[in-house]
Design a protein around this motif. Sequence first.
Motif, PDB file in Angstrom:
ATOM      1  N   SER A  13       0.869  -1.169   0.000  1.00 32.67           N
ATOM      2  CA  SER A  13       0.000   0.000   0.000  1.00 32.67           C
ATOM      3  C   SER A  13       0.907   1.220   0.000  1.00 32.67           C
ATOM      4  O   SER A  13       1.502   1.566   1.024  1.00 32.67           O
ATOM      5  CB  SER A  13      -0.911  -0.003   1.231  1.00 32.67           C
ATOM      6  N   GLY A  14       1.042   1.829  -1.153  1.00 36.24           N
ATOM      7  CA  GLY A  14       1.999   2.919  -1.291  1.00 36.24           C
ATOM      8  C   GLY A  14       3.421   2.380  -1.218  1.00 36.24           C
ATOM      9  O   GLY A  14       3.781   1.455  -1.949  1.00 36.24           O
ATOM     10  N   ASN A  15       4.220   2.931  -0.314  1.00 35.95           N
ATOM     11  CA  ASN A  15       5.597   2.468  -0.147  1.00 35.95           C
ATOM     12  C   ASN A  15       5.746   1.393   0.918  1.00 35.95           C
ATOM     13  O   ASN A  15       6.840   0.874   1.129  1.00 35.95           O
ATOM     14  CB  ASN A  15       6.509   3.659   0.217  1.00 35.95           C
TER      15      ASN A  15
END
Length: 374
Positions: free
Chosen positions: A148-150
């Motif tokens: 999730s994202g980075n």
Amino acid sequence: MRLWVLLSVLLLQEALPHVIGQPAKSKRPKEPGENKIKPVNKKLKPKTPKTKERESADSSLKSQSILTQVMDKGHFQKVASTLSLTAGQSIELRCKGSNVTWNYPSYLDTFKDSRLSIKQLDRYSQLILANSTAADTGEYSCWLQLCSGNKCRKDETKTGSTYIFFTDKEELFVPTPSYFEIVYLNPDKPAVIPCRVTTPSAKVTLHREFPAEEIEIDGTGIIYDAKKGFVFQHPTPDHKGIVYCKAESQGAPQISIKYHLLYVEVPKGPPSTTIAVSSSRAGLSDRVHVVCTVLGEPDVDVNFRWQYPGQESERPVIIQNFWRLINRGIGHTTRISKSVLLVEDFEDIDVGNYVCIAQNLHGETTVATKVELK
């Protein structure tokens, strides 16, 4: 007379039903369904709904391995927990998923071995190991990454693992880069003598170099695991010394490298730290050195940081760090780590507190001392 008796009997038969049936109430019309048998309150074994059976089956499917082996002619098969291949063979493994991470014997990364190839494709990740050797023996595993994202985390329901033995009759033990290893024996955790084999059926024994003897393996205090080696469940000072392993499998026995077993008895926790200064009162142009010392576990690194009076003014000092192993009592080994801060030409700006911060994986300890001007 007979007529009178006969009349009495007839009257008695007519009255008898009324006397006997007096408690009974007159019959009433039956309601529809009233003749049906009423259920008895028996405890019956509940049946599991089919929907739950399907849910259970679905959950077991979710936890199944996502790792497969590519066979000849494009055939695939689920990988067992262990595999035995002959050294020299190549192997291709696949892991389902669009974002897969692999784990394999670390030396393949250390030496950046070109025989290992990993590719991430749209629907799966591919690992190919060509021209395998006995040294490639070990665990190969993969798992799906959820991102999730980075930020990414391991999907515990989408994993796969297998331990592969690459058998070689010339190399019964998994080769290592060194000829001698130190194994620390901690009283509060198992210790492993890592003499792993490439042939799972090999007979392996453990021997002490001095006095020369075979160490008895009772299967409880000391056990052997072909994937790990000999495991000392509860190490004691009696286990210290130099040992080696011997393996036999359809041929001449082979000897492993030697292992030096050192017994450790140091409490776990933040560094046990002391600080000392050459002189608490120094004159101008004197040499002043401050020593920060830590006693700890032999295999636990210690990092040092310093704070000193002339630091903000970028006052030049010399800092040296080093460590060594020492014996404390019979069979007890400790690591002594030191950091030395040296002021070669003491000045007014050097007057004040010298703070040492020692840190290990369990925490950090701060100690300080003060140096004044004569």
